[in-house]
Scaffold this motif. Structure first.
Motif, PDB file in Angstrom:
ATOM      1  N   SER A   9       1.551  -1.208  -1.877  1.00 51.80           N
ATOM      2  CA  SER A   9       1.014  -0.058  -1.142  1.00 51.80           C
ATOM      3  C   SER A   9      -0.090  -0.517  -0.207  1.00 51.80           C
ATOM      4  CB  SER A   9       0.453   0.960  -2.153  1.00 51.80           C
ATOM      5  OG  SER A   9      -0.059   2.094  -1.508  1.00 51.80           O
ATOM      6  N   GLN A  10      -0.092  -0.018   1.013  1.00 52.11           N
ATOM      7  CA  GLN A  10      -1.187  -0.396   1.924  1.00 52.11           C
ATOM      8  C   GLN A  10      -2.214   0.726   2.060  1.00 52.11           C
ATOM      9  OE1 GLN A  10      -1.729  -1.528   6.589  1.00 52.11           O
ATOM     10  NE2 GLN A  10      -0.490  -2.842   5.332  1.00 52.11           N
ATOM     11  N   THR A  11      -1.724   1.956   2.177  1.00 45.62           N
ATOM     12  CA  THR A  11      -2.678   3.038   2.441  1.00 45.62           C
ATOM     13  C   THR A  11      -2.799   4.030   1.274  1.00 45.62           C
ATOM     14  OG1 THR A  11      -1.007   4.347   3.642  1.00 45.62           O
ATOM     15  CG2 THR A  11      -2.375   2.863   4.952  1.00 45.62           C
ATOM     16  N   GLY A  12      -2.128   3.733   0.158  1.00 41.74           N
ATOM     17  CA  GLY A  12      -2.397   4.485  -1.072  1.00 41.74           C
ATOM     18  C   GLY A  12      -1.357   5.499  -1.505  1.00 41.74           C
ATOM     19  N   PHE A  13      -0.374   5.805  -0.646  1.00 40.82           N
ATOM     20  CA  PHE A  13       0.592   6.841  -1.037  1.00 40.82           C
ATOM     21  C   PHE A  13       1.554   6.333  -2.119  1.00 40.82           C
ATOM     22  CE2 PHE A  13      -0.733   7.891   3.326  1.00 40.82           C
ATOM     23  CZ  PHE A  13      -1.283   9.147   3.105  1.00 40.82           C
ATOM     24  N   THR A  14       2.041   5.108  -1.960  1.00 40.09           N
ATOM     25  CA  THR A  14       2.944   4.535  -2.977  1.00 40.09           C
ATOM     26  C   THR A  14       2.168   4.319  -4.279  1.00 40.09           C
ATOM     27  OG1 THR A  14       4.021   3.390  -1.149  1.00 40.09           O
ATOM     28  CG2 THR A  14       4.651   2.713  -3.364  1.00 40.09           C
ATOM     29  N   TRP A  51       6.865   0.738   0.109  1.00 39.00           N
ATOM     30  CA  TRP A  51       6.857   1.621   1.297  1.00 39.00           C
ATOM     31  C   TRP A  51       7.736   1.034   2.386  1.00 39.00           C
ATOM     32  CZ3 TRP A  51       3.887   0.086   5.852  1.00 39.00           C
ATOM     33  CH2 TRP A  51       3.093  -1.042   5.671  1.00 39.00           C
ATOM     34  N   PHE A  52       8.263   1.923   3.207  1.00 41.89           N
ATOM     35  CA  PHE A  52       9.093   1.496   4.335  1.00 41.89           C
ATOM     36  C   PHE A  52       8.220   1.016   5.474  1.00 41.89           C
ATOM     37  CE2 PHE A  52      12.933   4.114   3.006  1.00 41.89           C
ATOM     38  CZ  PHE A  52      13.726   2.996   2.807  1.00 41.89           C
ATOM     39  N   ALA A  54       8.939  -0.401   9.197  1.00 41.23           N
ATOM     40  CA  ALA A  54       9.950  -0.637  10.235  1.00 41.23           C
ATOM     41  C   ALA A  54      11.340  -0.797   9.615  1.00 41.23           C
ATOM     42  CB  ALA A  54       9.569  -1.855  11.067  1.00 41.23           C
ATOM     43  N   GLY A  55      11.657   0.080   8.685  1.00 39.91           N
ATOM     44  CA  GLY A  55      12.975   0.084   8.056  1.00 39.91           C
ATOM     45  C   GLY A  55      13.104  -0.880   6.890  1.00 39.91           C
ATOM     46  N   ALA A  82       7.322   7.821   5.752  1.00 43.98           N
ATOM     47  CA  ALA A  82       6.827   9.009   6.459  1.00 43.98           C
ATOM     48  C   ALA A  82       7.974   9.943   6.853  1.00 43.98           C
ATOM     49  CB  ALA A  82       6.065   8.578   7.711  1.00 43.98           C
ATOM     50  N   THR A  83       9.198   9.433   6.795  1.00 41.75           N
ATOM     51  CA  THR A  83      10.368  10.237   7.169  1.00 41.75           C
ATOM     52  C   THR A  83      10.482  11.458   6.249  1.00 41.75           C
ATOM     53  OG1 THR A  83      11.472   8.194   7.785  1.00 41.75           O
ATOM     54  CG2 THR A  83      12.889  10.113   7.477  1.00 41.75           C
ATOM     55  N   GLY A 115       3.021   9.557   3.235  1.00 47.78           N
ATOM     56  CA  GLY A 115       2.166  10.209   4.219  1.00 47.78           C
ATOM     57  C   GLY A 115       1.837   9.216   5.301  1.00 47.78           C
ATOM     58  N   MET A 129       1.727   0.477  15.262  1.00 48.24           N
ATOM     59  CA  MET A 129       1.855   1.925  15.372  1.00 48.24           C
ATOM     60  C   MET A 129       1.535   2.415  16.777  1.00 48.24           C
ATOM     61  SD  MET A 129       3.224   2.718  12.694  1.00 48.24           S
ATOM     62  CE  MET A 129       3.480   4.411  13.122  1.00 48.24           C
TER      63      MET A 129
HETATM   64  C1  LIG Z   1       4.056  -0.408  10.928  1.00 46.08           C
HETATM   65  C2  LIG Z   1       4.618   0.744  10.143  1.00 46.08           C
HETATM   66  C3  LIG Z   1       5.993   0.942  10.081  1.00 46.08           C
HETATM   67  C4  LIG Z   1       6.520   2.036   9.370  1.00 46.08           C
HETATM   68  N1  LIG Z   1       7.890   2.193   9.307  1.00 46.08           N
HETATM   69  C5  LIG Z   1       8.398   3.247   8.632  1.00 46.08           C
HETATM   70  C6  LIG Z   1       9.811   3.437   8.552  1.00 46.08           C
HETATM   71  O1  LIG Z   1      10.609   2.634   9.032  1.00 46.08           O
HETATM   72  N2  LIG Z   1      10.276   4.537   7.904  1.00 46.08           N
HETATM   73  C7  LIG Z   1       9.419   5.446   7.330  1.00 46.08           C
HETATM   74  O2  LIG Z   1       9.890   6.436   6.749  1.00 46.08           O
HETATM   75  N3  LIG Z   1       8.076   5.280   7.362  1.00 46.08           N
HETATM   76  C8  LIG Z   1       7.551   4.203   7.995  1.00 46.08           C
HETATM   77  N4  LIG Z   1       6.185   4.012   8.019  1.00 46.08           N
HETATM   78  C9  LIG Z   1       5.314   4.949   7.310  1.00 46.08           C
HETATM   79  C10 LIG Z   1       4.903   4.428   5.914  1.00 46.08           C
HETATM   80  O3  LIG Z   1       6.029   4.046   5.164  1.00 46.08           O
HETATM   81  C11 LIG Z   1       4.143   5.531   5.178  1.00 46.08           C
HETATM   82  O4  LIG Z   1       2.927   5.750   5.851  1.00 46.08           O
HETATM   83  C12 LIG Z   1       3.908   5.249   3.707  1.00 46.08           C
HETATM   84  O5  LIG Z   1       3.476   6.421   3.087  1.00 46.08           O
HETATM   85  C13 LIG Z   1       2.909   4.141   3.495  1.00 46.08           C
HETATM   86  O6  LIG Z   1       2.783   3.898   2.116  1.00 46.08           O
HETATM   87  P1  LIG Z   1       1.444   3.336   1.468  1.00 46.08           P
HETATM   88  O7  LIG Z   1       0.396   4.393   1.639  1.00 46.08           O
HETATM   89  O8  LIG Z   1       1.766   3.113   0.035  1.00 46.08           O
HETATM   90  O9  LIG Z   1       1.076   2.073   2.185  1.00 46.08           O
HETATM   91  C14 LIG Z   1       5.648   2.932   8.714  1.00 46.08           C
HETATM   92  C15 LIG Z   1       4.257   2.720   8.762  1.00 46.08           C
HETATM   93  C16 LIG Z   1       3.746   1.637   9.463  1.00 46.08           C
HETATM   94  C17 LIG Z   1       2.262   1.441   9.489  1.00 46.08           C
END
Ligand SMILES: Cc1cc2nc3c(=O)[nH]c(=O)nc-3n(C[C@H](O)[C@H](O)[C@H](O)COP(=O)(O)O)c2cc1C
Length: 192
Positions: A9-14, A51-52, A54-55, A82-83, A115, A129
């Motif tokens: 997780s980078q930003t805390g949602f996972t 977390w996703f 870029a796919g 985020a989808t 999120g 981003m």
């Molecule tokens: C560089 C980047 C690429 C991302 N690519 C996708 C994506 O391909 N599909 C998607 O649904 N969300 C994408 N996201 C959104 C993250 O998956 C989403 O913010 C997620 O909640 C982050 O989880 P975390 O808080 O555990 O790090 C992307 C976010 C970033 C910063």
């Protein structure tokens, strides 16, 4: 049952989902960011959250290595992005691409909406981003999904929902009940 939740997780949602799931299952949640060398040795069930990006599914390399090392362990994956959950075509396509058949047929996978928190991103991801926003701005005029994604991400949002973990919990519990067959000659003797 010997279960562990492992997450990236980078930003805390996972992380939030991983902690909810671990709480429900009564087990530990381990961060791959803190413990990248964590080994699943001794666990019957591993729930992996990534977390996703870029796919791509964060944590997938760890999953591939650990599945090869522990063939009797069951892995359940939850991907966070985020989808919107209702965009099932996009979600299914991403999950199928990352966990293709037949190699990953035994890995049950789920999608949970996370999120977006720009201020908590690493510098490279902030730059990525910015490019993504520029691209989406061009698409937004003709693509309603691009417009929706852009406005959601620009403002930031928290789409996490504790109720959505129920299928992940059910999957982990169902695997924990499956006892692998004993090697021949070691099992209990059959009465005649
Ligand atoms: C560089 C980047 C690429 C991302 N690519 C996708 C994506 O391909 N599909 C998607 O649904 N969300 C994408 N996201 C959104 C993250 O998956 C989403 O913010 C997620 O909640 C982050 O989880 P975390 O808080 O555990 O790090 C992307 C976010 C970033 C910063």
């Amino acid at each position: 049952m010997n279960t562990v939740v492992v997450y990236s997780s980078q930003t805390g949602f996972t992380k939030k989902y991983a902690e909810w799931i671990a709480e429900e299952l009564g087990c530990e949640a381990v961060s791959l960011n803190d413990e990248p060398r964590f080994d699943a040795e001794g666990f019957d069930v591993v729930v992996l959250g990534g977390w996703f990006h870029a796919g791509g599914l964060m944590g997938k390399k760890w999953l591939v290595r650990q599945r090869a090392a522990h063939p009797n362990t069951r892995f359940v994956v939850f991907a966070v992005g985020a989808t919107p959950t209702e965009w099932t075509d996009m979600v299914d396509e991403a999950l199928t691409r990352e966990l293709p058949s037949p190699d990953f047929d035994d890995v049950e996978r789920f999608y949970l909406r996370g999120g977006f928190a720009y201020e908590r991103l690493s510098t490279p991801n902030k730059l990525a981003m910015k490019l993504f926003f520029k691209m989406q701005e061009k698409n937004a005029a003709t693509d309603p999904r691009a417009a929706e994604m852009l406005s959601g991400m620009r403002g930031g949002f928290d789409g996490t929902d504790r109720a959505s973990i129920a299928p992940v919990i059910a999957s982990a519990r169902s695997h924990a009940c499956v006892t692998p067959p004993a090697p021949s000659g070691v099992g209990p003797s059959r009465s005649s």
